[in-house]
Design a protein around this motif. Sequence first.
Motif, PDB file in Angstrom:
ATOM      1  N   LEU A  96      -2.471  -6.961  -5.455  1.00  0.00           N
ATOM      2  CA  LEU A  96      -2.952  -7.079  -4.079  1.00  0.00           C
ATOM      3  C   LEU A  96      -2.358  -8.319  -3.417  1.00  0.00           C
ATOM      4  O   LEU A  96      -2.247  -9.371  -4.049  1.00  0.00           O
ATOM      5  CB  LEU A  96      -4.472  -7.176  -4.065  1.00  0.00           C
ATOM      6  N   GLN A 125     -10.430  -9.374  -1.744  1.00  0.00           N
ATOM      7  CA  GLN A 125     -11.025  -8.278  -2.505  1.00  0.00           C
ATOM      8  C   GLN A 125     -12.249  -8.766  -3.284  1.00  0.00           C
ATOM      9  O   GLN A 125     -13.260  -8.062  -3.377  1.00  0.00           O
ATOM     10  CB  GLN A 125      -9.997  -7.670  -3.464  1.00  0.00           C
ATOM     11  N   THR A 174       0.828  -1.208   0.000  1.00  0.00           N
ATOM     12  CA  THR A 174       0.000   0.000   0.000  1.00  0.00           C
ATOM     13  C   THR A 174       0.855   1.246   0.000  1.00  0.00           C
ATOM     14  O   THR A 174       0.601   2.199  -0.762  1.00  0.00           O
ATOM     15  CB  THR A 174      -0.948   0.003   1.218  1.00  0.00           C
TER      16      THR A 174
END
Length: 258
Positions: free
Chosen positions: A174, A180, A60
């Motif tokens: 990710l 997700q 991130t």
Amino acid sequence: MNKVSVPSFLKSYCQDSFHLKQHLQEFLDIDAKTLEIKLETGQQQLTKLGAEDFDWEKATTFYRDQVGELYLFELGAWHLGSSDYIEDTLLLIVDHAHGRVLDFGGGIGTHTIATALCPQVEQVIYCDINPISRDFVRYRSERLGLGDKIMIAERIPPKETFDTIISFDVLEHLPDPSQQLLQFHQILQPEGKIILNWCFFKGFNQEHPFHLDDPQTVNAFFQTIQSNFLEVFHPYYITARCYRKWERSNGYWVLGNG
């Protein structure tokens, strides 16, 4: 094979990717020659940065704070150099997007803009953790007169649901794409559709060091998508896929009415 006719509201994409080069020059205050150089070298520089600094535990932070303007140039070059492929992803959106739409990890905004131009779409929520990308897409939206139809967000707004979710070239970035998918399933309306693509591959020459390719995680991803979504056929020769959601009702898996 005959090419599908492009709707009139997408003609601007076919001409110049929704004025992409012009918007990059204006937003970054650079001249045309400088832009061409940066577009040419963007992927190489981003690959170098990823090889040196990328850490899955800090993914991130990498995408939010480290890639900076490089992502605009890398994505810009990809979109300009892959216009036929991307045009087909836009046609897929035209065929299936409706109502309130989430563009998750929307990058430089090509898909957000195309979606907002669709007459059957009410609003597009563009979501991206990179602040420069958010500012750029906000700028593009205003320049194209779409500021009232496109909402810019860093994260998915809480307690929101969507009629359509799109996410292109994001899931492989990710650490847990299955989670997700489950969030998408939760916030997608029962009759809604989701349009996705992914590339769990670092490249033949490791040109994508920040792509997920762990076999166990990838297997879990496919198990998750196959047990929660049903694929919808489309006629385009692209890696993007369209799905409807399965839901459990009274002990049975049922399909939405979309």
